[in-house]
Design a protein around this motif. Sequence first.
Motif, PDB file in Angstrom:
ATOM      1  N   TYR A 117       0.830  -1.205   0.000  1.00 43.04           N
ATOM      2  CA  TYR A 117       0.000   0.000   0.000  1.00 43.04           C
ATOM      3  C   TYR A 117       0.864   1.255   0.000  1.00 43.04           C
ATOM      4  O   TYR A 117       0.593   2.199  -0.742  1.00 43.04           O
ATOM      5  N   GLN A 118       1.914   1.265   0.800  1.00 46.35           N
ATOM      6  CA  GLN A 118       2.747   2.464   0.893  1.00 46.35           C
ATOM      7  C   GLN A 118       3.430   2.770  -0.435  1.00 46.35           C
ATOM      8  O   GLN A 118       3.488   3.929  -0.861  1.00 46.35           O
ATOM      9  N   VAL A 119       3.942   1.741  -1.126  1.00 49.07           N
ATOM     10  CA  VAL A 119       4.644   1.988  -2.381  1.00 49.07           C
ATOM     11  C   VAL A 119       3.660   2.396  -3.479  1.00 49.07           C
ATOM     12  O   VAL A 119       3.928   3.324  -4.249  1.00 49.07           O
ATOM     13  N   VAL A 120       2.509   1.733  -3.555  1.00 54.18           N
ATOM     14  CA  VAL A 120       1.513   2.112  -4.563  1.00 54.18           C
ATOM     15  C   VAL A 120       0.989   3.515  -4.282  1.00 54.18           C
ATOM     16  O   VAL A 120       0.803   4.313  -5.209  1.00 54.18           O
ATOM     17  N   GLU A 121       0.772   3.839  -3.024  1.00 50.78           N
ATOM     18  CA  GLU A 121       0.305   5.181  -2.675  1.00 50.78           C
ATOM     19  C   GLU A 121       1.326   6.239  -3.106  1.00 50.78           C
ATOM     20  O   GLU A 121       0.953   7.279  -3.657  1.00 50.78           O
ATOM     21  N   GLU A 122       2.613   5.962  -2.885  1.00 47.17           N
ATOM     22  CA  GLU A 122       3.632   6.924  -3.293  1.00 47.17           C
ATOM     23  C   GLU A 122       3.705   7.027  -4.810  1.00 47.17           C
ATOM     24  O   GLU A 122       3.814   8.121  -5.372  1.00 47.17           O
ATOM     25  N   ALA A 123       3.650   5.878  -5.503  1.00 42.58           N
ATOM     26  CA  ALA A 123       3.674   5.901  -6.968  1.00 42.58           C
ATOM     27  C   ALA A 123       2.474   6.664  -7.511  1.00 42.58           C
ATOM     28  O   ALA A 123       2.589   7.443  -8.464  1.00 42.58           O
ATOM     29  N   ASP A 124       1.307   6.465  -6.907  1.00 39.51           N
ATOM     30  CA  ASP A 124       0.103   7.156  -7.363  1.00 39.51           C
ATOM     31  C   ASP A 124       0.214   8.657  -7.132  1.00 39.51           C
ATOM     32  O   ASP A 124      -0.268   9.461  -7.947  1.00 39.51           O
ATOM     33  N   ARG A 125       0.837   9.045  -6.025  1.00 38.07           N
ATOM     34  CA  ARG A 125       1.015  10.475  -5.753  1.00 38.07           C
ATOM     35  C   ARG A 125       1.860  11.129  -6.845  1.00 38.07           C
ATOM     36  O   ARG A 125       1.530  12.227  -7.328  1.00 38.07           O
ATOM     37  N   TYR A 126       2.927  10.460  -7.274  1.00 38.72           N
ATOM     38  CA  TYR A 126       3.752  11.025  -8.345  1.00 38.72           C
ATOM     39  C   TYR A 126       3.017  10.971  -9.688  1.00 38.72           C
ATOM     40  O   TYR A 126       3.207  11.851 -10.535  1.00 38.72           O
ATOM     41  N   TYR A 127       2.180   9.966  -9.882  1.00 37.50           N
ATOM     42  CA  TYR A 127       1.347   9.920 -11.092  1.00 37.50           C
ATOM     43  C   TYR A 127       0.493  11.176 -11.185  1.00 37.50           C
ATOM     44  O   TYR A 127       0.365  11.794 -12.248  1.00 37.50           O
ATOM     45  N   ARG A 128      -0.065  11.580 -10.058  1.00 36.74           N
ATOM     46  CA  ARG A 128      -0.955  12.736 -10.050  1.00 36.74           C
ATOM     47  C   ARG A 128      -0.170  14.048 -10.136  1.00 36.74           C
ATOM     48  O   ARG A 128      -0.554  14.957 -10.883  1.00 36.74           O
ATOM     49  N   THR A 129       0.917  14.158  -9.390  1.00 39.03           N
ATOM     50  CA  THR A 129       1.647  15.430  -9.384  1.00 39.03           C
ATOM     51  C   THR A 129       2.384  15.682 -10.697  1.00 39.03           C
ATOM     52  O   THR A 129       2.647  16.833 -11.046  1.00 39.03           O
ATOM     53  N   THR A 130       2.703  14.620 -11.444  1.00 41.16           N
ATOM     54  CA  THR A 130       3.326  14.811 -12.762  1.00 41.16           C
ATOM     55  C   THR A 130       2.280  14.811 -13.875  1.00 41.16           C
ATOM     56  O   THR A 130       2.634  14.800 -15.050  1.00 41.16           O
ATOM     57  N   GLU A 131       1.003  14.795 -13.490  1.00 38.78           N
ATOM     58  CA  GLU A 131      -0.111  14.805 -14.454  1.00 38.78           C
ATOM     59  C   GLU A 131      -0.014  13.626 -15.415  1.00 38.78           C
ATOM     60  O   GLU A 131      -0.286  13.748 -16.612  1.00 38.78           O
ATOM     61  N   GLY A 132       0.363  12.471 -14.871  1.00 41.62           N
ATOM     62  CA  GLY A 132       0.395  11.236 -15.650  1.00 41.62           C
ATOM     63  C   GLY A 132       1.664  11.011 -16.445  1.00 41.62           C
ATOM     64  O   GLY A 132       1.794   9.980 -17.106  1.00 41.62           O
ATOM     65  N   LEU A 133       2.604  11.960 -16.397  1.00 44.84           N
ATOM     66  CA  LEU A 133       3.857  11.757 -17.142  1.00 44.84           C
ATOM     67  C   LEU A 133       4.633  10.577 -16.563  1.00 44.84           C
ATOM     68  O   LEU A 133       5.238   9.795 -17.306  1.00 44.84           O
ATOM     69  N   PHE A 134       4.619  10.464 -15.240  1.00 44.30           N
ATOM     70  CA  PHE A 134       5.086   9.235 -14.597  1.00 44.30           C
ATOM     71  C   PHE A 134       3.868   8.357 -14.390  1.00 44.30           C
ATOM     72  O   PHE A 134       2.919   8.753 -13.711  1.00 44.30           O
ATOM     73  N   ASN A 135       3.851   7.176 -15.003  1.00 44.52           N
ATOM     74  CA  ASN A 135       2.655   6.341 -14.976  1.00 44.52           C
ATOM     75  C   ASN A 135       3.021   4.914 -14.560  1.00 44.52           C
ATOM     76  O   ASN A 135       3.590   4.167 -15.344  1.00 44.52           O
ATOM     77  N   PRO A 136       2.681   4.520 -13.317  1.00 46.63           N
ATOM     78  CA  PRO A 136       3.002   3.171 -12.853  1.00 46.63           C
ATOM     79  C   PRO A 136       1.948   2.131 -13.210  1.00 46.63           C
ATOM     80  O   PRO A 136       2.015   0.992 -12.742  1.00 46.63           O
ATOM     81  N   TYR A 137       0.969   2.503 -14.050  1.00 48.52           N
ATOM     82  CA  TYR A 137      -0.163   1.627 -14.334  1.00 48.52           C
ATOM     83  C   TYR A 137      -0.110   1.009 -15.740  1.00 48.52           C
ATOM     84  O   TYR A 137      -1.125   0.580 -16.274  1.00 48.52           O
ATOM     85  N   LEU A 138       1.075   0.964 -16.323  1.00 47.46           N
ATOM     86  CA  LEU A 138       1.213   0.476 -17.694  1.00 47.46           C
ATOM     87  C   LEU A 138       1.842  -0.913 -17.764  1.00 47.46           C
ATOM     88  O   LEU A 138       2.438  -1.294 -18.775  1.00 47.46           O
ATOM     89  N   GLY A 139       1.709  -1.689 -16.684  1.00 42.51           N
ATOM     90  CA  GLY A 139       2.293  -3.023 -16.677  1.00 42.51           C
ATOM     91  C   GLY A 139       1.764  -3.923 -17.787  1.00 42.51           C
ATOM     92  O   GLY A 139       2.521  -4.633 -18.448  1.00 42.51           O
ATOM     93  N   ALA A 140       0.447  -3.884 -18.000  1.00 42.57           N
ATOM     94  CA  ALA A 140      -0.135  -4.723 -19.051  1.00 42.57           C
ATOM     95  C   ALA A 140       0.354  -4.296 -20.430  1.00 42.57           C
ATOM     96  O   ALA A 140       0.556  -5.121 -21.326  1.00 42.57           O
ATOM     97  N   ARG A 141       0.556  -3.003 -20.590  1.00 44.33           N
ATOM     98  CA  ARG A 141       1.036  -2.504 -21.883  1.00 44.33           C
ATOM     99  C   ARG A 141       2.467  -2.973 -22.143  1.00 44.33           C
ATOM    100  O   ARG A 141       2.830  -3.334 -23.254  1.00 44.33           O
ATOM    101  N   LEU A 142       3.309  -2.944 -21.103  1.00 48.74           N
ATOM    102  CA  LEU A 142       4.666  -3.473 -21.248  1.00 48.74           C
ATOM    103  C   LEU A 142       4.629  -4.948 -21.637  1.00 48.74           C
ATOM    104  O   LEU A 142       5.419  -5.394 -22.484  1.00 48.74           O
ATOM    105  N   GLU A 143       3.714  -5.698 -21.053  1.00 44.34           N
ATOM    106  CA  GLU A 143       3.607  -7.112 -21.389  1.00 44.34           C
ATOM    107  C   GLU A 143       3.189  -7.304 -22.840  1.00 44.34           C
ATOM    108  O   GLU A 143       3.700  -8.183 -23.543  1.00 44.34           O
ATOM    109  N   ARG A 144       2.264  -6.466 -23.307  1.00 46.31           N
ATOM    110  CA  ARG A 144       1.823  -6.603 -24.708  1.00 46.31           C
ATOM    111  C   ARG A 144       2.931  -6.233 -25.681  1.00 46.31           C
ATOM    112  O   ARG A 144       2.964  -6.722 -26.805  1.00 46.31           O
ATOM    113  N   LEU A 145       3.857  -5.373 -25.227  1.00 46.98           N
ATOM    114  CA  LEU A 145       5.009  -5.045 -26.070  1.00 46.98           C
ATOM    115  C   LEU A 145       6.088  -6.125 -26.028  1.00 46.98           C
ATOM    116  O   LEU A 145       7.043  -6.070 -26.790  1.00 46.98           O
ATOM    117  N   GLY A 146       5.946  -7.085 -25.111  1.00 46.56           N
ATOM    118  CA  GLY A 146       6.901  -8.187 -25.041  1.00 46.56           C
ATOM    119  C   GLY A 146       7.686  -8.288 -23.762  1.00 46.56           C
ATOM    120  O   GLY A 146       8.413  -9.259 -23.549  1.00 46.56           O
TER     121      GLY A 146
END
Length: 309
Positions: free
Chosen positions: A62-91
Motif C-alpha cells: 500500500y505504501q509503495v503504490v500510494e507513493e507511486a500514485d502520488r507522483y502519477y498525479r503530481t506529474t499529471e500522468g507523465l510518470f505512470n506506474p499503471y502500464l504493466g499490461a502494456r509493457l507485457e503486450r510489447l513483449g
Amino acid sequence: MHAFRAMNSNIVTLGLPARCRTKSESWFAFVERNLSRFLPQSELSSLNAANGNPFVASALLYQVVEEADRYYRTTEGLFNPYLGARLERLGYSESFECLGEAKRSEPLLGAGLEGTPCLLDPAMKSIRLRPGASVDLGGIAKGWSAHQLSLMLQREDLPAGAISAGGDIAFWGTPDEGWEVGIGNPNGEGPDLLTLRLQGTMGVATSSAMKRRWADDSGQWHHHLLDPRSGTSSSSDLVQVTLLAPHPVEAEVFAKCVLILGSEAGTRWLEARHPECAAIGMTRNGSLIHCGNLARYRWKGAGSHERIS
C-alpha cells in the motif's frame, strides 16, 4: 564496498558494517518477493489479478503504490506506474534476463490509460485498479527501497552511507572524503561519461533507453521507458538522464519524466517545477546536456572521495 544481486539489479552499499550488510540483503529480498510483477506468487501479482475488485494490501504494497500514485498525479500522468499490461503486450512479460532475442508483441490500441486508474482507500488500506490498469513498480520500488533502508540505518546511528539499487542511489551524510559518482556510457562501452563529486543527503537516479531493450518478432525495437502519451517506448532525443534530487524517489521519477519529455521540454519542466533538482542527459547524437541546480550537490571540500557507481 558491499555488492549483491536483487530485484534484477546490482545492489551496492558503502559505509555499512557487517550487521547492516546482512539487513540490506534481507530487506531487498523481502521487497522483491512482494513487489515483483514477474513473480506469480508476489503480492503485486495478486493485486494485478484482482480483476478490478478491491484488494486489501499489506503495509508495504500500500505504501509503495500510494507513493507511486502520488507522483502519477503530481506529474499529471507523465510518470505512470499503471502500464504493466502494456509493457507485457510489447513483449516485456518476464524478468529481463529471461527475455529471448525476439518477443511477440500484440497490437496496441490507443495510448496510455486515461481517467483514474487506481482508487486507494487509506482507512481499509485497499487498492482498486480500474479495468486495463496493471501496476508496474519497476524503478520506483528500487528508489523507494534504497531510501527506506537508508532511514532504517540512520536510526542505528550510522552518520553517513550510500545504497545503490540498480543506479538509484540514496546518500545520507557526507564522509570526510565526500562522494564520487560515475555516470556510465549508455552504450555500456568505454569509460564513464563524467564523474560527479558530491556531498550531502540526496538521491541520484539514472534512467536509460539503451538498457532493457528488446526486439519483437517483427524486428521492431522497444525499451521499458514508455511515454504514457503514446503508450509506446519513448522516442525523445534523450537516451539517458541522471537526476539529482533531495529525495531518492524524486530522483527516480523525475529522471524518467525528463527523458520522456526530451532535452528542451524536459529542461523547462524541471527548472520550472523542481528548481532544487539537477539533471545531466545524453542525446541520441552523443552530446551532453545539463540543467538545474547542480551547485547544490557539488562537493565543496578537498581531497579524495568515496566512489559508488
